[in-house]
Design an enzyme around this catalytic site. Structure first.
Site, PDB file in Angstrom:
ATOM      1  N   GLU A  41       0.779  -0.457  -0.019  1.00 43.53           N
ATOM      2  CA  GLU A  41      -0.054   0.047  -0.057  1.00 43.53           C
ATOM      3  C   GLU A  41       0.767   1.004  -0.160  1.00 43.53           C
ATOM      4  OE1 GLU A  41      -3.252   1.580   2.783  1.00 43.53           O
ATOM      5  OE2 GLU A  41      -1.622   0.187   3.529  1.00 43.53           O
ATOM      6  N   LYS A 116      -9.185   2.716  -2.442  1.00 41.42           N
ATOM      7  CA  LYS A 116      -9.251   2.134  -1.351  1.00 41.42           C
ATOM      8  C   LYS A 116     -10.890   2.666  -1.013  1.00 41.42           C
ATOM      9  CE  LYS A 116      -7.457   1.123   3.653  1.00 41.42           C
ATOM     10  NZ  LYS A 116      -5.429   1.572   3.828  1.00 41.42           N
ATOM     11  N   CYS A 156      -5.612  -2.455   1.946  1.00 46.12           N
ATOM     12  CA  CYS A 156      -5.561  -2.664   3.062  1.00 46.12           C
ATOM     13  C   CYS A 156      -6.740  -3.678   4.041  1.00 46.12           C
ATOM     14  CB  CYS A 156      -4.636  -2.268   4.573  1.00 46.12           C
ATOM     15  SG  CYS A 156      -3.866  -2.507   5.745  1.00 46.12           S
TER      16      CYS A 156
END
EC number: 6.3.5.1
Length: 576
Positions: A41, A116, A156
Site C-alpha cells: 500500500e 481504497k 489493507c
C-alpha cells in the site's frame, strides 16, 4: 501466471528513491519471467506519509515519477506489469482531495485501477484526514499467456471486514461482497499493516475467510520496515483456493518471492513457530535500525544504570547497529550502589560496547549551592530526586549533540503510564525503545534472552553467543531508580505484578475502573493508578516517539486530553 510478492521497505516521502527500489525489483523478477509484481500500500510514498500528502507539489511530482517508471519498464522489462500504491488527486475541490489508490504500470503507460474503500481512523490511523473513500472495488482484467484473468484489488483495511473475527470493523460497504458478484479469479490485497502481537494470525484468518467467500486464492503483500514509531513486519503470504497457506515471506526484512496458481510451497517451520518474545525482539531491533538509518544517525547513545531497562535497550541497540556503534554512559551519584556500576560495566563488556563514566556528585553539589539561595535550604524530596535525572539527561544530550549520536530513551510503559519518570531527565531521547513494554514484559523478555530458547534468535541478530547477555544479577535485583539510599520502585508504586495488569486493563482493554474494582481489584489501588495515569498525561505529551508493539501504545494512537476531570468522576462513582 507468475506473480511476484514485493515486500519492500520504503522511506516515507522519498518518491524518487522508492521508485528506484521498485524498479530494481522489477529487473530482478523480470529475469524470472514474472508477469505481475505486487508492491505494498502507498509503496511509492511509504506508509504513513501523513501531512506530506497535503503538499500539492509532492502529490503531482509522483506523476513525473510514474512516467519515468514507464520508460524504465519499457526498456528493461517490457513484459512485466507492476502494481504500485499511489495517492490520486480527486477531480473536484472538496476535501479530502485524494484517493488511496493503486496504479498499474506497464511499458505502454500507467493508469489508476483501484481505490481504497474502507479508511481507518482508529488507533494510529487517520486516513480520512487525507483520503476520500472509493465507492466500488477495483478489478484488473489482464491477459497473461493467452489466458484472461480477472483479479480483484483491495487495499489493507478493505480485507478487514469480518466482525466476528475482529470484534469490530470500519463503517462502510463490504468490498468482498462487491467482488464476489464480479466473479474474480484471484484477490490481491496491498497492505501497510504495522506489527502488533495479535495481528500475525488474524491477518491470515481474514485472508482465509476471503478465500472461502470468493472461492479463489488470496495474495497479501505487506510493507516491511520502521517508520517513526510504527514497525511493519512484512510477513506477506498467499492463501490458495482451498483456504490453505501456500506461501509465506520472512518477517522483518525485504524479500521477494514468486507465486504460481496450483503450485505447492514448503513453509519453513521458523515462520510458523515464532515465539512472542522473539517477535518483540525482532520488531524492536528493526525499529531502532530503521529509525537511526532513516534519520541519518550512524550511532546511538544511552545511559547505563545497571538496571534491567537500560540493559535490554543496550542489547536491542547492539543487535540493530552493531556493538561498535553503541555508546553507554555511566553517571553514578552518591546514591548509586557499587553493584549497579559493576553490573553496567559487565553488561557493556559482554556486548562489546564502549562506555564512559561521569560521576555527578560535584554537579549535584553545585545545584544544591545555587538553589539554596532561592529555596533557603538545599533541594529535597522529589526536587532533589529529579535533579539527579535532569543532570544525567543534560549530560547525555550534550554528548549526543557533540558526537552526533541518537539518544535512546530507556523508560518502560509502566513508568510512562504512572509518571514514574522525569521530564528533561530520563525521558530525554530521540526515540523510546521499550516504551510500549510493561515492566513485567521487560523482565520476561530479558529472562528469555538469557535462556537457551533464545539462542537461534541471538545468532540471527549477530549478538554474542554467551549464555547470558543481560546477566542474572541485573535480572534478579529489585527494581530501583536509586533516588536515595536504599530506595526501591515499590516504595512509590505497587509491585509491578499488581500494577501492570491494571494498567493493561485501563490502557489497552479500556475497561472502566469501576468494573475493575467490581471484578476484584483493590479499590484504593485502582483509583490511585487511574489518578496517576491521568496526572501523567502532560509528561507523555512531551515524550519521544514510542515503538508500538501492543494494540494501544502511547503516541499518535493515544489522544487523551491533559486538562480533564474524569478521575474525579471515578472517585464520586465508586463511592455510590
Amino acid at each position: 501466471m507468475r506473480l511476484a510478492l514485493g515486500q519492500i521497505n520504503s522511506l516515507v516521502g522519498d518518491l524518487k528513491g522508492n521508485s528506484h527500489k521498485i524498479l530494481t525489483v522489477c529487473k530482478e523478477v523480470a529475469q524470472k519471467e514474472v508477469d505481475l509484481l505486487i508492491t505494498p500500500e502507498l509503496s511509492l510514498w511509504g506508509y504513513p506519509p501523513r501531512d506530506l500528502l497535503l503538499d500539492p507539489a509532492l502529490v503531482y511530482y509522483q506523476w513525473t515519477i510514474l512516467n519515468k517508471m514507464v520508460g524504465s519498464i519499457e526498456k528493461d522489462c517490457p513484459n512485466l506489469s507492476v502494481l504500485v500504491g499511489v495517492a490520486e488527486p480527486t477531480p473536484d475541490c472538496q476535501i479530502p482531495k485524494l484517493f488511496n489508490a493503486i496504479a498499474l504500470v506497464q511499458r505502454k503507460g500507467w493508469r489508476i485501477i483501484a481505490r481504497k474503500q474502507l479508511l481507518p481512523t482508529y488507533d494510529v490511523f487517520d486516513e480520512k484526514r487525507y483520503f476520500r473513500p472509493a465507492e466500488n472495488s477495483g478489478i484488473l482484467d489482464i491477459e497473461i499467456n493467452s489466458k484472461p484473468w480477472r483479479i480483484g484489488l483491495t487495499i489493507c483495511e478493505d480485507l478487514w471486514v469480518e466482525e466476528k473475527l475482529q470484534g469490530q470493523r470500519v463503517e462502510g460497504a463490504d468490498p468482498l461482497s462487491d467482488l464476489r458478484e464480479k466473479g474474480i479469479d484471484l484477490l490481491i490485497n496491498m497492505s501497510a499493516s504495522p506489527f502488533s502481537l495479535k495481528k500475525k494470525s488474524l491477518r491470515k484468518e481474514l485472508a482465509v475467510k476471503a478465500s472461502q467467500r470468493l472461492k479463489c486464492p488470496v495474495i497479501y503483500v505487506n510493507q516491511v520496515g520502521g517508520n517513526d514509531e510504527l514497525v511493519f513486519d512484512g510477513a506477506s503470504f498467499a492463501i490458495d483456493q482451498k483456504g490453505e497457506l501456500s506461501l509465506e515471506l520472512p518477517r522483518y526484512k525485504e524479500h521477494i518471492d514468486i507465486w504460481e496458481p496450483g503450485r505447492t510451497y514448503k513453509i519453513p517451520p521458523s515462520l510458523t513457530k515464532e515465539r512472542e518474545e522473539e517477535m518483540l525482539m525482532n520488531t524492536l531491533v528493526l525499529g531502532v535500525k530503521d529509525y537511526a538509518e532513516k534519520c541519518d544517525f550512524k550511532s546511538v547513545l544511552l545511559g547505563l544504570s545497571g538496571g534491567i531497562d537500560s540493559a535490554l535497550v543496550a542489547v536491542i541497540a547492539t543487535a540493530a547497529l552493531g556493538a561498535a556503534n553503541v555508546h553507554g554512559v555511566l553517571m553514578p551519584s552518591p546514591w548509586s550502589s557499587n553493584n549497579s556500576l559493576t553490573d553496567a560495566l559487565n553488561l557493556a563488556k559482554r556486548l562489546g560496547i564502549q562506555t564512559n563514566t561521569i560521576p555527578i556528585s560535584s554537579l549535584m553539589n553545585a545545584y544544591d549551592t545555587e538553589l539554596k539561595e532561592v529555596f533557603g535550604e538545599s533541594p529535597k524530596d522529589v526536587t532533589a530526586e529529579n535533579l539527579q535525572a535532569r543532570i544525567r539527561g543534560t549530560l547525555l544530550m550534550a554528548i549526543a549533540n557533540q558526537q552526533q549520536h541518537l539518544l535512546l530513551s530507556t523508560g518502560n510503559k509502566s513508568e510512562l503510564a504512572v509518571g514514574y519518570c522525569t521530564l528533561y531527565g530520563d525521558m530525554n531521547g530521540g526515540v523510546s525503545v521499550i516504551g510500549d513494554l510493561y515492566k513485567t514484559s521487560v523482565f520476561n523478555l530479558c529472562d528469555w534472552l538469557d535462556s537457551k530458547a533464545a539462542d537461534n534468535c541471538k545468532e540471527s541478530l549477530g549478538l554474542p553467543k554467551q549464555k547470558e547477555l543481560i546477566g542474572v544479577s541485573i535480572r534478579t535485583k529489585p527494581p530501583s531508580a536509586e533516588l536515595r539510599p536504599g530506595q526501591l520502585d515499590s516504595d512509590s508504586l505497587p509491585e509491578y505484578k499488581v500494577l501492570d495488569p491494571i494498567l493493561k486493563a485501563l490502557i489497552e482493554d479500556r475497561i472502566n475502573p469501576i468494573e475493575l474494582i467490581k471484578s476484584g481489584f483493590d479499590s484504593e489501588v485502582v483509583q490511585r493508578i487511574q489518578l496517576l495515569l491521568k496526572q501523567s498525561e502532560f509528561k507523555r505529551r512531551q515524550a519521544p516517539p514510542v515503538f508500538k508493539v501492543s494494540n494501544q501504545a502511547f503516541g499518535s494512537g493515544w489522544r487523551v486530553p491533559i486538562a480533564a476531570s474524569y478521575s474525579r468522576l471515578l472517585k464520586n462513582e465508586s463511592n455510590v
